[in-house]
Design a protein around this motif. Structure first.
Motif, PDB file in Angstrom:
ATOM      1  N   THR A   1      46.473  34.601  38.163  1.00  0.00           N
ATOM      2  CA  THR A   1      45.814  35.655  38.915  1.00  0.00           C
ATOM      3  C   THR A   1      45.729  36.907  38.066  1.00  0.00           C
ATOM      4  O   THR A   1      46.363  37.002  37.019  1.00  0.00           O
ATOM      5  CB  THR A   1      46.544  35.945  40.241  1.00  0.00           C
ATOM      6  OG1 THR A   1      45.760  36.844  41.040  1.00  0.00           O
ATOM      7  CG2 THR A   1      47.913  36.554  40.010  1.00  0.00           C
ATOM      8  N   GLY A   2      44.967  37.836  38.529  1.00  0.00           N
ATOM      9  CA  GLY A   2      44.801  39.127  37.873  1.00  0.00           C
ATOM     10  C   GLY A   2      43.813  39.930  38.692  1.00  0.00           C
ATOM     11  O   GLY A   2      43.570  39.623  39.857  1.00  0.00           O
ATOM     12  N   ASN A   3      43.238  40.924  38.074  1.00  0.00           N
ATOM     13  CA  ASN A   3      42.216  41.729  38.735  1.00  0.00           C
ATOM     14  C   ASN A   3      40.949  41.705  37.898  1.00  0.00           C
ATOM     15  O   ASN A   3      41.017  41.804  36.666  1.00  0.00           O
ATOM     16  CB  ASN A   3      42.689  43.166  38.926  1.00  0.00           C
ATOM     17  CG  ASN A   3      43.811  43.245  39.926  1.00  0.00           C
ATOM     18  OD1 ASN A   3      44.975  43.090  39.570  1.00  0.00           O
ATOM     19  ND2 ASN A   3      43.473  43.450  41.182  1.00  0.00           N
ATOM     20  N   ASP A   4      39.815  41.592  38.563  1.00  0.00           N
ATOM     21  CA  ASP A   4      38.530  41.613  37.888  1.00  0.00           C
ATOM     22  C   ASP A   4      38.386  42.953  37.161  1.00  0.00           C
ATOM     23  O   ASP A   4      38.593  44.009  37.749  1.00  0.00           O
ATOM     24  CB  ASP A   4      37.410  41.428  38.904  1.00  0.00           C
ATOM     25  CG  ASP A   4      36.057  41.340  38.235  1.00  0.00           C
ATOM     26  OD1 ASP A   4      35.509  42.399  37.879  1.00  0.00           O
ATOM     27  OD2 ASP A   4      35.547  40.221  38.077  1.00  0.00           O
ATOM     28  N   LEU A   5      38.047  42.902  35.911  1.00  0.00           N
ATOM     29  CA  LEU A   5      37.977  44.115  35.100  1.00  0.00           C
ATOM     30  C   LEU A   5      36.875  45.059  35.568  1.00  0.00           C
ATOM     31  O   LEU A   5      37.021  46.278  35.484  1.00  0.00           O
ATOM     32  CB  LEU A   5      37.766  43.743  33.632  1.00  0.00           C
ATOM     33  CG  LEU A   5      38.115  44.794  32.608  1.00  0.00           C
ATOM     34  CD1 LEU A   5      39.562  45.254  32.746  1.00  0.00           C
ATOM     35  CD2 LEU A   5      37.880  44.275  31.204  1.00  0.00           C
ATOM     36  N   LYS A   6      35.791  44.522  36.115  1.00  0.00           N
ATOM     37  CA  LYS A   6      34.678  45.365  36.561  1.00  0.00           C
ATOM     38  C   LYS A   6      34.865  45.905  37.977  1.00  0.00           C
ATOM     39  O   LYS A   6      34.560  47.052  38.250  1.00  0.00           O
ATOM     40  CB  LYS A   6      33.370  44.586  36.491  1.00  0.00           C
ATOM     41  CG  LYS A   6      32.936  44.267  35.085  1.00  0.00           C
ATOM     42  CD  LYS A   6      31.645  43.490  35.088  1.00  0.00           C
ATOM     43  CE  LYS A   6      31.263  43.126  33.664  1.00  0.00           C
ATOM     44  NZ  LYS A   6      30.076  42.290  33.611  1.00  0.00           N
ATOM     45  N   THR A   7      35.352  45.067  38.901  1.00  0.00           N
ATOM     46  CA  THR A   7      35.411  45.456  40.314  1.00  0.00           C
ATOM     47  C   THR A   7      36.799  45.813  40.812  1.00  0.00           C
ATOM     48  O   THR A   7      36.936  46.436  41.851  1.00  0.00           O
ATOM     49  CB  THR A   7      34.887  44.324  41.209  1.00  0.00           C
ATOM     50  OG1 THR A   7      35.792  43.202  41.117  1.00  0.00           O
ATOM     51  CG2 THR A   7      33.482  43.904  40.818  1.00  0.00           C
ATOM     52  N   GLY A   8      37.825  45.345  40.106  1.00  0.00           N
ATOM     53  CA  GLY A   8      39.200  45.571  40.544  1.00  0.00           C
ATOM     54  C   GLY A   8      39.683  44.550  41.562  1.00  0.00           C
ATOM     55  O   GLY A   8      40.840  44.569  41.964  1.00  0.00           O
ATOM     56  N   GLU A   9      38.808  43.631  41.987  1.00  0.00           N
ATOM     57  CA  GLU A   9      39.197  42.629  42.978  1.00  0.00           C
ATOM     58  C   GLU A   9      40.273  41.690  42.432  1.00  0.00           C
ATOM     59  O   GLU A   9      40.314  41.404  41.241  1.00  0.00           O
ATOM     60  CB  GLU A   9      37.993  41.777  43.394  1.00  0.00           C
ATOM     61  CG  GLU A   9      36.989  42.505  44.226  1.00  0.00           C
ATOM     62  CD  GLU A   9      35.854  41.597  44.644  1.00  0.00           C
ATOM     63  OE1 GLU A   9      35.641  41.469  45.858  1.00  0.00           O
ATOM     64  OE2 GLU A   9      35.189  41.027  43.755  1.00  0.00           O
ATOM     65  N   VAL A  10      41.119  41.201  43.330  1.00  0.00           N
ATOM     66  CA  VAL A  10      42.095  40.184  42.979  1.00  0.00           C
ATOM     67  C   VAL A  10      41.317  38.889  42.717  1.00  0.00           C
ATOM     68  O   VAL A  10      40.441  38.513  43.508  1.00  0.00           O
ATOM     69  CB  VAL A  10      43.104  39.962  44.123  1.00  0.00           C
ATOM     70  CG1 VAL A  10      44.023  38.790  43.820  1.00  0.00           C
ATOM     71  CG2 VAL A  10      43.900  41.231  44.369  1.00  0.00           C
ATOM     72  N   ILE A  11      41.623  38.234  41.600  1.00  0.00           N
ATOM     73  CA  ILE A  11      40.913  37.001  41.245  1.00  0.00           C
ATOM     74  C   ILE A  11      41.898  35.910  40.847  1.00  0.00           C
ATOM     75  O   ILE A  11      43.036  36.189  40.460  1.00  0.00           O
ATOM     76  CB  ILE A  11      39.875  37.245  40.131  1.00  0.00           C
ATOM     77  CG1 ILE A  11      40.502  37.958  38.924  1.00  0.00           C
ATOM     78  CG2 ILE A  11      38.685  38.027  40.686  1.00  0.00           C
ATOM     79  CD1 ILE A  11      39.550  38.159  37.751  1.00  0.00           C
ATOM     80  N   TRP A  12      41.436  34.663  40.953  1.00  0.00           N
ATOM     81  CA  TRP A  12      42.250  33.466  40.711  1.00  0.00           C
ATOM     82  C   TRP A  12      41.494  32.538  39.771  1.00  0.00           C
ATOM     83  O   TRP A  12      40.296  32.305  39.948  1.00  0.00           O
ATOM     84  CB  TRP A  12      42.530  32.764  42.043  1.00  0.00           C
ATOM     85  CG  TRP A  12      43.096  33.711  43.053  1.00  0.00           C
ATOM     86  CD1 TRP A  12      42.390  34.491  43.937  1.00  0.00           C
ATOM     87  CD2 TRP A  12      44.467  34.029  43.246  1.00  0.00           C
ATOM     88  NE1 TRP A  12      43.248  35.270  44.663  1.00  0.00           N
ATOM     89  CE2 TRP A  12      44.538  35.006  44.270  1.00  0.00           C
ATOM     90  CE3 TRP A  12      45.652  33.599  42.666  1.00  0.00           C
ATOM     91  CZ2 TRP A  12      45.726  35.550  44.717  1.00  0.00           C
ATOM     92  CZ3 TRP A  12      46.843  34.129  43.120  1.00  0.00           C
ATOM     93  CH2 TRP A  12      46.878  35.089  44.123  1.00  0.00           C
ATOM     94  N   TRP A  13      42.185  31.988  38.777  1.00  0.00           N
ATOM     95  CA  TRP A  13      41.565  31.109  37.783  1.00  0.00           C
ATOM     96  C   TRP A  13      41.261  29.751  38.400  1.00  0.00           C
ATOM     97  O   TRP A  13      42.136  29.106  38.969  1.00  0.00           O
ATOM     98  CB  TRP A  13      42.495  30.965  36.580  1.00  0.00           C
ATOM     99  CG  TRP A  13      41.968  30.065  35.513  1.00  0.00           C
ATOM    100  CD1 TRP A  13      42.461  28.846  35.160  1.00  0.00           C
ATOM    101  CD2 TRP A  13      40.859  30.321  34.651  1.00  0.00           C
ATOM    102  NE1 TRP A  13      41.720  28.323  34.136  1.00  0.00           N
ATOM    103  CE2 TRP A  13      40.728  29.213  33.803  1.00  0.00           C
ATOM    104  CE3 TRP A  13      39.965  31.376  34.528  1.00  0.00           C
ATOM    105  CZ2 TRP A  13      39.737  29.122  32.835  1.00  0.00           C
ATOM    106  CZ3 TRP A  13      38.972  31.288  33.558  1.00  0.00           C
ATOM    107  CH2 TRP A  13      38.871  30.179  32.727  1.00  0.00           C
ATOM    108  N   THR A  14      40.004  29.296  38.274  1.00  0.00           N
ATOM    109  CA  THR A  14      39.572  28.031  38.880  1.00  0.00           C
ATOM    110  C   THR A  14      39.630  26.851  37.922  1.00  0.00           C
ATOM    111  O   THR A  14      39.406  25.721  38.325  1.00  0.00           O
ATOM    112  CB  THR A  14      38.122  28.138  39.385  1.00  0.00           C
ATOM    113  OG1 THR A  14      37.246  28.258  38.256  1.00  0.00           O
ATOM    114  CG2 THR A  14      37.942  29.293  40.340  1.00  0.00           C
TER     115      THR A  14
END
Length: 99
Positions: free
Chosen positions: A5-18
């Protein structure tokens, strides 16, 4: 299982590796096994994700992915102060999943 997991660099949203890209839905997360650190390094270097990290999770009987730590369960759901702002606003039991 291990997921990223991390945060999208452009939007700041929480993201998960697929396994091939990033998603805002934890249920899309792929088990990275022993490749987690390698993937994290490549994705961080490509500047697609901010503050990525590896975490433990389980796949529930219903197929949903549940991060082991409560902090990551909150991150997966979205804001908990207003259920209508979560990623599952139509699910009244969604906040129960966090605990």
């Amino acid at each position: 299982m291990k997921i990223l997991t991390g945060n999208d660099l452009k939007t700041g949203e929480v993201i998960w590796w697929t396994g091939t890209a990033w998603s805002i839905y934890v249920d899309d997360a792929a088990d990275v096994g022993e490749r987690g650190e390698e993937i994290l390094a490549a994705e961080e270097a490509a500047r697609r994700v901010n503050v990525p990290y590896l975490l433990e999770a389980t796949r529930e009987e219903d197929g949903h992915i549940r991060p082991a730590h409560i902090k990551d369960r909150v991150r997966a759901l979205g804001p908990t102060v207003r259920p209508d702002l979560t990623l599952k606003p139509q699910d009244p039991a969604a906040l129960d999943w966090v605990i």
